[in-house]
Each structure stands twice: as structure tokens, then as C-alpha cells.
Design a protein around this motif. Structure first.
Motif, PDB file in Angstrom:
ATOM      1  N   GLU A 108      49.615  26.682  31.376  1.00 15.49           N
ATOM      2  CA  GLU A 108      50.054  27.232  29.978  1.00 15.49           C
ATOM      3  C   GLU A 108      51.510  27.786  30.253  1.00 15.49           C
ATOM      4  OE1 GLU A 108      46.982  29.876  29.473  1.00 15.49           O
ATOM      5  OE2 GLU A 108      45.449  28.271  28.477  1.00 15.49           O
ATOM      6  N   ARG A 109      51.684  28.406  31.412  1.00 15.11           N
ATOM      7  CA  ARG A 109      53.179  28.909  31.436  1.00 15.11           C
ATOM      8  C   ARG A 109      54.061  27.656  31.391  1.00 15.11           C
ATOM      9  NH1 ARG A 109      51.373  32.155  35.844  1.00 15.11           N
ATOM     10  NH2 ARG A 109      50.937  34.275  35.525  1.00 15.11           N
ATOM     11  N   ALA A 110      53.781  26.710  32.020  1.00 13.82           N
ATOM     12  CA  ALA A 110      54.613  25.356  31.947  1.00 13.82           C
ATOM     13  C   ALA A 110      54.635  24.862  30.595  1.00 13.82           C
ATOM     14  CB  ALA A 110      53.904  24.263  32.750  1.00 13.82           C
ATOM     15  N   ASN A 111      53.819  25.199  29.662  1.00 14.20           N
ATOM     16  CA  ASN A 111      53.763  24.745  28.173  1.00 14.20           C
ATOM     17  C   ASN A 111      54.528  25.783  27.286  1.00 14.20           C
ATOM     18  OD1 ASN A 111      52.714  22.221  28.870  1.00 14.20           O
ATOM     19  ND2 ASN A 111      50.531  22.957  28.466  1.00 14.20           N
ATOM     20  N   GLY A 112      54.670  26.830  28.049  1.00 10.56           N
ATOM     21  CA  GLY A 112      55.229  28.017  27.171  1.00 10.56           C
ATOM     22  C   GLY A 112      54.264  28.801  26.613  1.00 10.56           C
ATOM     23  N   ASN A 113      53.099  28.917  26.809  1.00 11.14           N
ATOM     24  CA  ASN A 113      51.908  29.787  26.236  1.00 11.14           C
ATOM     25  C   ASN A 113      51.366  30.580  27.117  1.00 11.14           C
ATOM     26  OD1 ASN A 113      52.410  28.472  23.622  1.00 11.14           O
ATOM     27  ND2 ASN A 113      51.370  26.666  24.325  1.00 11.14           N
ATOM     28  N   GLY A 114      50.801  31.672  26.650  1.00 12.79           N
ATOM     29  CA  GLY A 114      49.994  32.559  27.638  1.00 12.79           C
ATOM     30  C   GLY A 114      48.756  32.392  27.153  1.00 12.79           C
ATOM     31  N   ALA A 115      47.593  32.438  27.981  1.00  9.65           N
ATOM     32  CA  ALA A 115      46.306  32.467  27.389  1.00  9.65           C
ATOM     33  C   ALA A 115      45.206  32.842  28.711  1.00  9.65           C
ATOM     34  CB  ALA A 115      45.623  31.366  26.789  1.00  9.65           C
ATOM     35  N   ALA A 116      44.366  33.584  28.662  1.00 17.80           N
ATOM     36  CA  ALA A 116      43.370  33.853  29.629  1.00 17.80           C
ATOM     37  C   ALA A 116      42.038  34.420  29.003  1.00 17.80           C
ATOM     38  CB  ALA A 116      44.011  34.990  30.762  1.00 17.80           C
ATOM     39  N   ALA A 117      41.027  34.499  29.797  1.00 19.76           N
ATOM     40  CA  ALA A 117      39.730  34.990  29.385  1.00 19.76           C
ATOM     41  C   ALA A 117      39.142  35.913  30.488  1.00 19.76           C
ATOM     42  CB  ALA A 117      38.826  33.729  29.186  1.00 19.76           C
ATOM     43  N   ALA A 151      32.667  32.835  32.195  1.00 21.93           N
ATOM     44  CA  ALA A 151      33.074  31.578  31.447  1.00 21.93           C
ATOM     45  C   ALA A 151      33.200  30.561  32.486  1.00 21.93           C
ATOM     46  CB  ALA A 151      34.466  31.853  30.754  1.00 21.93           C
ATOM     47  N   ASP A 152      33.039  29.200  32.212  1.00 22.52           N
ATOM     48  CA  ASP A 152      33.049  28.221  33.197  1.00 22.52           C
ATOM     49  C   ASP A 152      34.182  27.234  33.037  1.00 22.52           C
ATOM     50  OD1 ASP A 152      32.542  26.782  30.752  1.00 22.52           O
ATOM     51  OD2 ASP A 152      30.658  26.067  31.471  1.00 22.52           O
ATOM     52  N   GLY A 153      35.093  27.541  32.108  1.00 22.24           N
ATOM     53  CA  GLY A 153      36.313  26.841  31.956  1.00 22.24           C
ATOM     54  C   GLY A 153      36.172  25.544  30.801  1.00 22.24           C
ATOM     55  N   THR A 154      35.068  25.486  30.287  1.00 20.55           N
ATOM     56  CA  THR A 154      34.875  24.348  29.519  1.00 20.55           C
ATOM     57  C   THR A 154      34.318  24.713  28.035  1.00 20.55           C
ATOM     58  OG1 THR A 154      32.332  24.209  29.973  1.00 20.55           O
ATOM     59  CG2 THR A 154      33.821  22.984  31.597  1.00 20.55           C
ATOM     60  N   GLY A 155      34.449  26.110  27.870  1.00 19.25           N
ATOM     61  CA  GLY A 155      34.207  26.857  26.560  1.00 19.25           C
ATOM     62  C   GLY A 155      32.730  27.302  26.746  1.00 19.25           C
ATOM     63  N   GLY A 156      31.769  26.910  27.646  1.00 21.32           N
ATOM     64  CA  GLY A 156      30.710  27.638  27.877  1.00 21.32           C
ATOM     65  C   GLY A 156      30.783  28.650  28.920  1.00 21.32           C
ATOM     66  N   HIS A 157      29.363  28.990  29.628  1.00 22.46           N
ATOM     67  CA  HIS A 157      29.056  29.881  30.453  1.00 22.46           C
ATOM     68  C   HIS A 157      28.420  29.599  31.778  1.00 22.46           C
ATOM     69  CE1 HIS A 157      30.743  32.084  26.753  1.00 22.46           C
ATOM     70  NE2 HIS A 157      31.173  32.950  27.798  1.00 22.46           N
ATOM     71  N   VAL A 158      28.240  30.029  32.925  1.00 26.46           N
ATOM     72  CA  VAL A 158      27.505  29.955  33.965  1.00 26.46           C
ATOM     73  C   VAL A 158      26.767  31.348  34.184  1.00 26.46           C
ATOM     74  CG1 VAL A 158      29.363  30.446  35.550  1.00 26.46           C
ATOM     75  CG2 VAL A 158      27.421  29.324  36.394  1.00 26.46           C
ATOM     76  N   PHE A 159      25.618  31.263  34.241  1.00 21.64           N
ATOM     77  CA  PHE A 159      24.716  32.442  34.316  1.00 21.64           C
ATOM     78  C   PHE A 159      24.206  32.623  35.776  1.00 21.64           C
ATOM     79  CE2 PHE A 159      24.695  30.819  29.882  1.00 21.64           C
ATOM     80  CZ  PHE A 159      24.700  31.816  29.348  1.00 21.64           C
ATOM     81  N   ALA A 160      23.908  33.960  35.902  1.00 24.10           N
ATOM     82  CA  ALA A 160      23.325  34.275  37.408  1.00 24.10           C
ATOM     83  C   ALA A 160      22.554  35.502  37.265  1.00 24.10           C
ATOM     84  CB  ALA A 160      24.651  34.694  38.246  1.00 24.10           C
ATOM     85  N   GLU A 161      21.434  35.365  38.191  1.00 18.15           N
ATOM     86  CA  GLU A 161      20.350  36.492  38.345  1.00 18.15           C
ATOM     87  C   GLU A 161      20.859  37.671  39.261  1.00 18.15           C
ATOM     88  OE1 GLU A 161      16.695  34.819  39.634  1.00 18.15           O
ATOM     89  OE2 GLU A 161      16.722  33.127  37.890  1.00 18.15           O
ATOM     90  N   THR A 162      21.806  37.431  40.223  1.00 14.31           N
ATOM     91  CA  THR A 162      21.933  38.554  40.946  1.00 14.31           C
ATOM     92  C   THR A 162      23.578  38.842  40.651  1.00 14.31           C
ATOM     93  OG1 THR A 162      22.497  37.059  42.755  1.00 14.31           O
ATOM     94  CG2 THR A 162      20.230  37.863  42.526  1.00 14.31           C
ATOM     95  N   TYR A 163      23.969  40.004  41.473  1.00 12.86           N
ATOM     96  CA  TYR A 163      25.292  40.445  41.250  1.00 12.86           C
ATOM     97  C   TYR A 163      26.105  39.430  42.514  1.00 12.86           C
ATOM     98  CZ  TYR A 163      29.562  43.135  41.249  1.00 12.86           C
ATOM     99  OH  TYR A 163      30.857  43.393  41.398  1.00 12.86           O
ATOM    100  N   GLU A 164      25.672  38.962  43.407  1.00 14.56           N
ATOM    101  CA  GLU A 164      26.290  38.337  44.403  1.00 14.56           C
ATOM    102  C   GLU A 164      26.540  36.944  43.815  1.00 14.56           C
ATOM    103  OE1 GLU A 164      23.599  40.153  45.024  1.00 14.56           O
ATOM    104  OE2 GLU A 164      24.415  41.582  46.196  1.00 14.56           O
ATOM    105  N   GLN A 165      25.337  36.308  43.124  1.00 15.06           N
ATOM    106  CA  GLN A 165      25.710  35.110  42.516  1.00 15.06           C
ATOM    107  C   GLN A 165      26.777  35.070  41.371  1.00 15.06           C
ATOM    108  OE1 GLN A 165      21.857  34.252  41.060  1.00 15.06           O
ATOM    109  NE2 GLN A 165      21.169  33.191  42.973  1.00 15.06           N
ATOM    110  N   HIS A 166      26.786  36.281  40.671  1.00 16.52           N
ATOM    111  CA  HIS A 166      27.685  36.411  39.702  1.00 16.52           C
ATOM    112  C   HIS A 166      29.154  36.329  40.404  1.00 16.52           C
ATOM    113  CE1 HIS A 166      29.755  37.814  35.980  1.00 16.52           C
ATOM    114  NE2 HIS A 166      29.988  38.997  36.481  1.00 16.52           N
ATOM    115  N   GLN A 167      29.133  37.142  41.462  1.00 19.85           N
ATOM    116  CA  GLN A 167      30.585  37.363  41.992  1.00 19.85           C
ATOM    117  C   GLN A 167      31.336  35.930  42.391  1.00 19.85           C
ATOM    118  OE1 GLN A 167      31.700  40.399  40.775  1.00 19.85           O
ATOM    119  NE2 GLN A 167      32.802  40.407  42.853  1.00 19.85           N
TER     120      GLN A 167
END
Length: 373
Positions: free
Chosen positions: A361-370, A328-344
């Protein structure tokens, strides 16, 4: 010579008028009288019928008594008499007798269809007849979102107040096509579910014929399995083919798919997507199920939901890429990688974003993660 005048008795008399001709014997014949009477009556009857037809046609086509738009339900199995009385009782027409005669005159007595009909103010009897003959009933709709499970779909159908009957033949996961389906009042829940199944079978057959060569997928059923995973991994149309390409590359290399949604489905089945879950715990990740693609290689034994057309098309014709990872890239999409190093490196960036989001989210009283793949 003098002419001797005639005597008064010998005065000139006017000529006597001739006697009227004797009345014909035929005219006095009772049969002739009867024929004249019948002909006269027939003429009057024709005139009366013509006047009645003219009046009836005018009434049949004139604006009706309805003052405001209304909806009327014509029950299944209703005959012309009951339909006419129902329409009159709801002020759609003002003369059930004229309506019945008009329908019969147009030879439509046996063609009126049951259903729920919306009539506008002033609708004529003729338009009412046309609507009932053509079945222009009110349509309703039920929508099954892409990726929903059969369990979710069944629950939605059972909650619909317009559909009738119970479900007696529930198809397996992945066998129905998520879509919006229209129906009229009186349609059964099983009819809609059967329609969803038939639509899936038809579409899947078409997509399977258009698939790219060399895919690590041997059957249409396997295409649905992978498409259901792609469906749950991304909701973005511009990413589906690339996500599909990543999984195809992994299958070709005999790498685990490592798809988080498969873990949840393996643990909770068709109820997985009804849970408010923001992250997968370590204990869930470590639990062994046939669907846990972190622990198995290849495809799980079945779909994890019902993929839509776009997801199936993406799997049938994935992007030609060397990508093996995405996160995930934080905008609702994803970032892709060819190698494990790039992925890390991409994962570290995501963790930073994730931490920032969690604090906000804690400040708003909610909890969410991906989670990352």
C-alpha cells in the motif's frame, strides 16, 4: 220492340266515394298532442343519450394522446376537477370533461389517490383512472446498510430529495432495522424512520422467541448489543454464527470481549463509522470509555450500531464451539482458535500478512491496516 236510348242527361254516373271519417275529437285534444310530443322527445333523448354514452365509453377506453412515457404528480388534496385538468395539461388525456364523467360513472370520484404516477404512451382514460384508484404510484427506495448507526441513517434520510418533512423523534441506537424501504412521493422522513423502528421491534420479538437456551443474554436489548458487535466484526455470512459463538464463550467465562469496533464507538459515537480509519492507535486503545471492551467485562451499555437480521439470528443461535479468539486472515475472513497459544501463532501470521499489505500500500501511495482480536 225498340228501346229508346236515354238522353245524355240520363247517362250512367259513377258512384260517389264515401266521405272520410271525421277526425276523432281525442286526436285534436291538446293533452294528447302534448303527450305525443313528450313521448317523441323522450325517445329522441334516449337515443341521444345512448349515442352519447356509446361515444363517451369509446373515448374513455380508447388509446390516449400521450406520445411518450411521462410522470405526473397529483398533489395531495386535489379534487376530480383539478386532477382532470392536470392530466389534460400533461397530455395524458385529451378531454378533461369526458374523463371526469367517466370517473363519476364508475363511482370513483372520491377514490383517486395523490402521488407520483408514471404513464406509458397511449394510456387510456380508463387505465389512468384505474392507476389513480389503486394508487399505482411510482415507488422510491432508501437503503440503510447493516451496522449503520442512527446518526448515519438520519443523515441519509435528510439527504433524500423525495422524502418530505424533518425528523422530530429520533430513536436510540440499535432501535431500527437496516433494510431497504420503499415509499411514494410525499412520504415523510419521520414515517420511514418510524417504519424502521416498528420493523425492528417486530423482528426482534420473533428472534428472541427462537433463541437458544443457556445464552448469557438476559434481555432482547442485550441481544441487540451483542449483535451490533458481531455485525461490525465480520461482513461474511458464513462467519457470523462462529463470531457470535466466540463472544458467547467469552461472556460465559467472564472474559473481556476485546472488540476493536467498541473502542471506536466509545470515542466517536454514531460518527465512528463515517471516519476513514484503518487501525486503532495505542492511545485510543488505552482511553477509558464505557464501551471499551478491552477495559470492561461483559457487554457495553448499548449497541454500537444497528444490526441486521442475520447478525441478530447469529447471536440468538450461535455456533456451538470452544473458540475464544479470532484474527483476520488477510482474505476478508478470520481464523479462529481455542487457546491463547494458538491465537498468538495466528496473530503472528497475520502480522506478516499485514506487513506485506502495508508495504504494497505504501508503494501505491495508500495506507491501510487491520487489527486482531
Amino acid at each position: 220492340m225498340r228501346i229508346k236510348p236515354k238522353s245524355p242527361r240520363e247517362a250512367i254516373q259513377p258512384d260517389r266515394a264515401p266521405e272520410p271519417p271525421a277526425r276523432s275529437r281525442h286526436a285534436r285534444n291538446p293533452i294528447v298532442i302534448l303527450i305525443n310530443l313528450v313521448l317523441s322527445s323522450a325517445v329522441l333523448a334516449v337515443l341521444a343519450i345512448g349515442a352519447g354514452l356509446y361515444w363517451g365509453k369509446a373515448e374513455f377506453e380508447a388509446p390516449g394522446p400521450l406520445k411518450t412515457d411521462t410522470t405526473v404528480i397529483i398533489a395531495s388534496g386535489s379534487g376530480l376537477s383539478i386532477i382532470s385538468d392536470t392530466l389534460e395539461a400533461n397530455d395524458v388525456i385529451d378531454n378533461a370533461w369526458v374523463f371526469s364523467l367517466g370517473v363519476r360513472a364508475y363511482k370513483n370520484a372520491g377514490r383517486l389517490k395523490a402521488g407520483e404516477y408514471a404513464f406509458t404512451a397511449g394510456t387510456s382514460m380508463r387505465q389512468v383512472m384505474t392507476d389513480l384508484v389503486e394508487g399505482n404510484a411510482v415507488t422510491h427506495a432508501v437503503t440503510v446498510p447493516e451496522g449503520w448507526t442512527v446518526a448515519q441513517t438520519v443523515a441519509r434520510l435528510r439527504e433524500n430529495p423525495i422524502l418530505v418533512g424533518d425528523l422530530t423523534d429520533i430513536p436510540p441506537e440499535g432501535a431500527i432495522l437496516p433494510e431497504t424501504y420503499t415509499f411514494t412521493r410525499g412520504t415523510s422522513r419521520q414515517q420511514i424512520l418510524d417504519q424502521m423502528k416498528a420493523a425492528q421491534e417486530k423482528l426482534l420479538g420473533e428472534i428472541w422467541q427462537r433463541r437458544s437456551e443457556g445464552l448469557p443474554i438476559e434481555t432482547p436489548e442485550q441481544l441487540v448489543i451483542l449483535a451490533s458487535i458481531v455485525e461490525k466484526e465480520t461482513a461474511r455470512a458464513d462467519e457470523r454464527t462462529r463470531v457470535a459463538g466466540v463472544f458467547v464463550n467469552r461472556l460465559n467465562r467472564n472474559m473481556p470481549l476485546q472488540s476493536d469496533p467498541t473502542i471506536l464507538y466509545g470515542l466517536y459515537g454514531g460518527e465512528a463509522w463515517t471516519r476513514d480509519r484503518s487501525a486503532i492507535t495505542r492511545s485510543e486503545l488505552d482511553r477509558q470509555t464505557p464501551y471499551n471492551t478491552y477495559q470492561i467485562r461483559g457487554l457495553p451499555p448499548g449497541p454500537i450500531g444497528n444490526p441486521g437480521r442475520a447478525a441478530m439470528e447469529a447471536v440468538a443461535n450461535p455456533s456451538r464451539t470452544k473458540d475464544l479468539y479470532f484474527v483476520a486472515d488477510g482474505t476478508g475472513g478470520h481464523v479462529f482458535a481455542e487457546t491463547y497459544e494458538q491465537h498468538q501463532a495466528n496473530v503472528r501470521k497475520w502480522r506478516e500478512i499485514e506487513r506485506t499489505l502495508r508495504e504494497a500500500e505504501r508503494a501505491n501511495g495508500n495506507g491501510a491496516a487491520a487489527t486482531a482480536n
